[in-house]
Enzyme design. Sequence first.
Site, PDB file in Angstrom:
ATOM      1  N   TYR A  39       0.825  -1.213   0.000  1.00 26.21           N
ATOM      2  CA  TYR A  39       0.000   0.000   0.000  1.00 26.21           C
ATOM      3  C   TYR A  39       0.858   1.261   0.000  1.00 26.21           C
ATOM      4  O   TYR A  39       0.457   2.293  -0.566  1.00 26.21           O
ATOM      5  CB  TYR A  39      -0.977  -0.006   1.176  1.00 26.21           C
ATOM      6  N   VAL A 131      -2.002  10.751   3.813  1.00 23.51           N
ATOM      7  CA  VAL A 131      -2.736  10.472   5.047  1.00 23.51           C
ATOM      8  C   VAL A 131      -2.695   8.973   5.307  1.00 23.51           C
ATOM      9  O   VAL A 131      -3.256   8.170   4.548  1.00 23.51           O
ATOM     10  CB  VAL A 131      -4.198  10.957   4.957  1.00 23.51           C
ATOM     11  N   ASP A 132      -2.017   8.590   6.382  1.00 20.32           N
ATOM     12  CA  ASP A 132      -1.867   7.170   6.721  1.00 20.32           C
ATOM     13  C   ASP A 132      -1.788   7.045   8.236  1.00 20.32           C
ATOM     14  O   ASP A 132      -0.772   6.631   8.791  1.00 20.32           O
ATOM     15  CB  ASP A 132      -0.615   6.598   6.051  1.00 20.32           C
ATOM     16  N   GLY A 133      -2.869   7.415   8.917  1.00 21.70           N
ATOM     17  CA  GLY A 133      -2.875   7.402  10.370  1.00 21.70           C
ATOM     18  C   GLY A 133      -3.976   6.520  10.923  1.00 21.70           C
ATOM     19  O   GLY A 133      -5.152   6.705  10.600  1.00 21.70           O
ATOM     20  N   ASN A 165      -4.764   6.420   2.605  1.00 18.01           N
ATOM     21  CA  ASN A 165      -4.896   4.980   2.798  1.00 18.01           C
ATOM     22  C   ASN A 165      -6.191   4.730   3.569  1.00 18.01           C
ATOM     23  O   ASN A 165      -6.326   5.136   4.720  1.00 18.01           O
ATOM     24  CB  ASN A 165      -3.690   4.455   3.587  1.00 18.01           C
TER      25      ASN A 165
END
Length: 251
Positions: A39, A131-133, A165
């Site tokens: 990813y 954005v991957d939080g 994500n």
Amino acid sequence: MTTPIDISEKDGIRYLHFGSSWVQGAMRINRPWNLELEYTQEMMASLLLRNEARWPRKILLIGLGAASLTKFLYRYRPDAHLTIVEIEPDVVATARHFFKLPEDDKRIHMIIGDGAEFVLGTNKKFDLILVDGFNEHAHPGQLNSLPFYQACRSCLSDQGVMAVNLLGLCKGVLGGFAHILTAFNERALLFPSCPSGNTIAFATEGELINIDLEDLKTAAIALKEDSGLNLLPTLSRLEKAKICKDNTLTI
């Protein structure tokens, strides 16, 4: 941090966990700059969407994890300045100690804080927002809300692109993407899910993105030659999904 941070290793790969077996990040020990998880590779399809030679120059990353995206961009976009917002200071310490997060105050601005609060309160502009939080339960919280995505849009430059994500939303993937569509006035695209189950959404502000798939493949080949990252399988899935009208990606 209430949930313990765990590190595991297998077959030359180091993994980051938040108190469970669920992988929050990974690094191949002998190739720390590479993107190990699928990813993270797909999120870098962002780099194919603008053809300016030195794009992006200003990057915002929400969520640090094992610093995979940070390290890749630091190495292969040497002109870029990276701002990272990570809510847990222990994650930053772990990334530095176990995952070779670079120490470079000139190019990396590390902020310990809430990503949603940051974008809602800043007046800075970024060319690329990633954005991957997630928490230990794979929930993004306010990072998957309409106000957050609206704030992200306001933070983008005229050449700005956002990549998100959407893992962990399960049946809510389309609901989360609906927030993005609303915030960006329909200027968003949901890529086909990765074999790993992640779904990456892209949105943009400013100048129209209108790229023939063959031109995307040419850009992907150039990126592969430069960094080793192969996005041709991603473009093949995109083509087979027939998302791009007249074989043209438009956002």
